[in-house]
Scaffold this active site. Structure first.
Site, PDB file in Angstrom:
ATOM      1  N   ARG A  71       0.942  -1.325  -0.053  1.00 35.98           N
ATOM      2  CA  ARG A  71       0.063   0.188   0.058  1.00 35.98           C
ATOM      3  C   ARG A  71       0.835   1.338   0.068  1.00 35.98           C
ATOM      4  NH1 ARG A  71      -3.950  -2.706  -1.492  1.00 35.98           N
ATOM      5  NH2 ARG A  71      -5.605  -3.095  -0.282  1.00 35.98           N
TER       6      ARG A  71
ATOM      7  N   HIS B 165      -1.432   0.735  -9.664  1.00 35.40           N
ATOM      8  CA  HIS B 165      -2.191   0.008  -8.926  1.00 35.40           C
ATOM      9  C   HIS B 165      -2.707  -1.189  -9.697  1.00 35.40           C
ATOM     10  CE1 HIS B 165      -4.259  -0.558  -4.705  1.00 35.40           C
ATOM     11  NE2 HIS B 165      -4.103  -1.844  -5.486  1.00 35.40           N
TER      12      HIS B 165
HETATM   13  C1  GLV Z   1      -5.523  -4.656  -4.260  1.00 28.59           C
HETATM   14  O1  GLV Z   1      -4.871  -3.775  -3.606  1.00 28.59           O
HETATM   15  C2  GLV Z   1      -5.932  -5.689  -3.283  1.00 28.59           C
HETATM   16  O2  GLV Z   1      -5.917  -5.691  -2.054  1.00 28.59           O
HETATM   17  O3  GLV Z   1      -6.216  -6.828  -3.801  1.00 28.59           O
END
Ligand code: GLV
Length: 309
Positions: A224, A272
């Site tokens: 994250r 992401h």
């Molecule tokens: C993506 O970031 C997830 O948590 O799957």
């Protein structure tokens, strides 16, 4: 009986159609058209707005469309007694293995310098060490971290792993806890962060951690954005303590256009996408977990909201 869905608007129709076809006995409603709030028994969400879930008084459980549940726990008004099921399917694990190996191999083989050399027509004929001469560290040995570490072992890397609690994994030299962190990092030429985000791991990728790495180490963050102390990263790149950073996650997403990371020569950015859940395969996983939960069967991905992951 209804299910409420909160996903990125661009994909919500796709998700709704798939979940509806997999769960014909449940009405799948979009967040923007919830109908009678008391009908809602299940919520399937990515980053629901603060205070949103507590409106559903008959909510029986929340499904995170993701392996992490931090985006659900971020809601200060979250009904804490409602169980949470995270989503980690075979495809998600596969995509994460692909992403981690792609970038570990890219860094290991110096692909960026080959691309730069091509742009100035240079024949950059160098011999790089083979994988058995390279140490890669994986922080976080949960389902995704363990799978990525196992794939790196198969490729022949020297693999180290670090987690909060002791782990034992074939081919991986495992370290644990705060006491094991400096030792773990001391040999990691490429460090991959795959930790869950908790109060303990917030800003764990900071100056002290970078100093424990060998000089010039490379960082890959697929955990994250909050794991990373951004100013400490820029400082470590400036001194050469870190050689580069490959970042898939950010404190603010999408990464703002004026953010310095976009143009930093030693930072590679992906939006992401390391391991996204798609409505087809992810939907099947979610439907199976939901049906098992309702039938009182064990659900492997049921998480403890109070532990945080
Ligand atoms: C993506 O970031 C997830 O948590 O799957």
């Amino acid at each position: 009986m209804a299910l409420i869905l909160h996903v990125r608007t661009a994909r919500e129709q796709w998700w709704q159609a798939h979940l509806q076809s997999l769960l014909p006995e449940i009405e799948c409603r979009l967040w923007s058209q919830p109908g009678n709030l008391n009908d809602i028994r299940y919520a399937v969400v990515w980053a629901p707005p603060a205070g949103g879930l507590r409106q559903f008084k008959n909510l029986q459980f929340i499904v995170s469309i993701g392996a992490g549940i931090d985006h659900v726990l971020a809601d200060p008004q979250l009904p804490m007694d409602v169980p949470i099921i995270r989503t980690t399917g075979a495809q998600m694990t596969q995509r994460m293995r692909e992403y981690v190996c792609l970038h570990v191999l890219r860094l290991h083989r110096g692909l960026d310098s080959q691309i730069r050399a091509q742009s100035s027509r240079q024949w950059h004929n160098v011999i790089s060490p083979s994988a058995d001469q390279r140490t890669v560290g994986v922080m976080g040995l949960g389902k995704l971290g363990a799978a990525a570490a196992a794939t790196l072992v198969e490729l022949g890397f020297r693999v180290r792993g670090w987690a909060r609690s002791p782990h034992d994994q074939h081919g991986v030299y495992c370290f644990s806890g705060a006491d094991g962190l400096a030792d773990f990092l001391s040999q990691c030429e490429i460090l991959v962060c795959m930790l869950p985000l908790t109060a303990e791991t917030d800003s764990i990728l900071n100056r002290q951690l970078f100093e424990w790495l060998p000089t010039g180490a490379h960082l890959i963050n697929v955990g994250r954005g909050e794991h990373l102390h951004e100013d400490d990263l820029l400082a470590a790149l400036a001194t050469g303590q870190l050689g580069s950073a490959t970042l898939d996650v950010f404190r603010q997403e999408p990464l703002p256009a004026n953010h310095p990371f976009w143009v930093h020569p030693a930072i590679t950015i992906t939006p992401h996408i390391a391991s996204m859940i798609d409505p087809e395969t992810g939907g099947q996983e979610i439907a199976r977990n939901l049906q098992n939960f309702v039938a009182g069967q064990p659900v492997a991905d049921l998480v403890d909201a109070r532990r945080g992951y």
